[in-house]
Design a protein around this motif. Sequence first.
Motif, PDB file in Angstrom:
ATOM      1  N   VAL A  41       0.537   5.146   1.659  1.00 21.05           N
ATOM      2  CA  VAL A  41      -0.356   5.687   2.654  1.00 21.05           C
ATOM      3  C   VAL A  41       0.337   7.016   2.665  1.00 21.05           C
ATOM      4  O   VAL A  41       1.247   7.328   2.679  1.00 21.05           O
ATOM      5  N   GLY A  61      -4.559   7.140  10.158  1.00 21.69           N
ATOM      6  CA  GLY A  61      -4.168   5.934   9.265  1.00 21.69           C
ATOM      7  C   GLY A  61      -4.012   4.750  10.156  1.00 21.69           C
ATOM      8  O   GLY A  61      -3.694   3.654   9.911  1.00 21.69           O
ATOM      9  N   LYS A  64      -5.156   5.841   1.816  1.00 20.59           N
ATOM     10  CA  LYS A  64      -4.248   4.776   1.378  1.00 20.59           C
ATOM     11  C   LYS A  64      -4.525   4.136  -0.083  1.00 20.59           C
ATOM     12  O   LYS A  64      -5.901   4.257  -0.433  1.00 20.59           O
ATOM     13  N   GLU A 101       0.667  -1.359   0.079  1.00 25.68           N
ATOM     14  CA  GLU A 101      -0.003   0.229  -0.106  1.00 25.68           C
ATOM     15  C   GLU A 101       0.942   1.065  -0.009  1.00 25.68           C
ATOM     16  O   GLU A 101       2.087   1.152   0.501  1.00 25.68           O
TER      17      GLU A 101
END
Length: 169
Positions: free
Chosen positions: A29, A63, A148, A27
């Motif tokens: 982010v 996050g 993300k 991912e």
Amino acid sequence: LNSNDNWTNPGQWELIERQELSGSVSEVVFTNIKETEYQNHILYQENVGLSANGYLYFSSNGGSSYTSGYRYANTYVIFNTGPGDEQSNGTTQIYFGGVGSPANGIIYMSNLGDPGKIASVNYQHVGPTVHKLGHGVTQGAAAYNAFKITGGASITTGTFVLYGIKGNL
């Protein structure tokens, strides 16, 4: 005033963060999106390699976790099968891109930091075999301060550049 950045030019893009991938990741982010400073954001993606479909998620806690209530609608063209439409009225992510490398695109995001409004996104994804244009929204109003991008198993290449759009247009 302009040279000292003391003059606001509505519509001016200001760089928030640039991420260049040097290896495979699961991912990408962004946790410092300056959501209280900018009402509108643009994420530019260049030469991105997705091992599976591209998804977008928003977070309201920096996050640590990501919301799971989204709606989206896409129109696409696949080179060997033709055009189509896809939509979801309640899903765990916004589906914005197809498999392939290199892919390029823009994701325009509004109202991320406004707890009284739903966040909305418009995007265009151009890959080697899939071209996609779509729209997505969060199902509830919240102040989002991170997001993300995931690419299934991995994102193997790419540059992601986040901009804030200065002033109200």
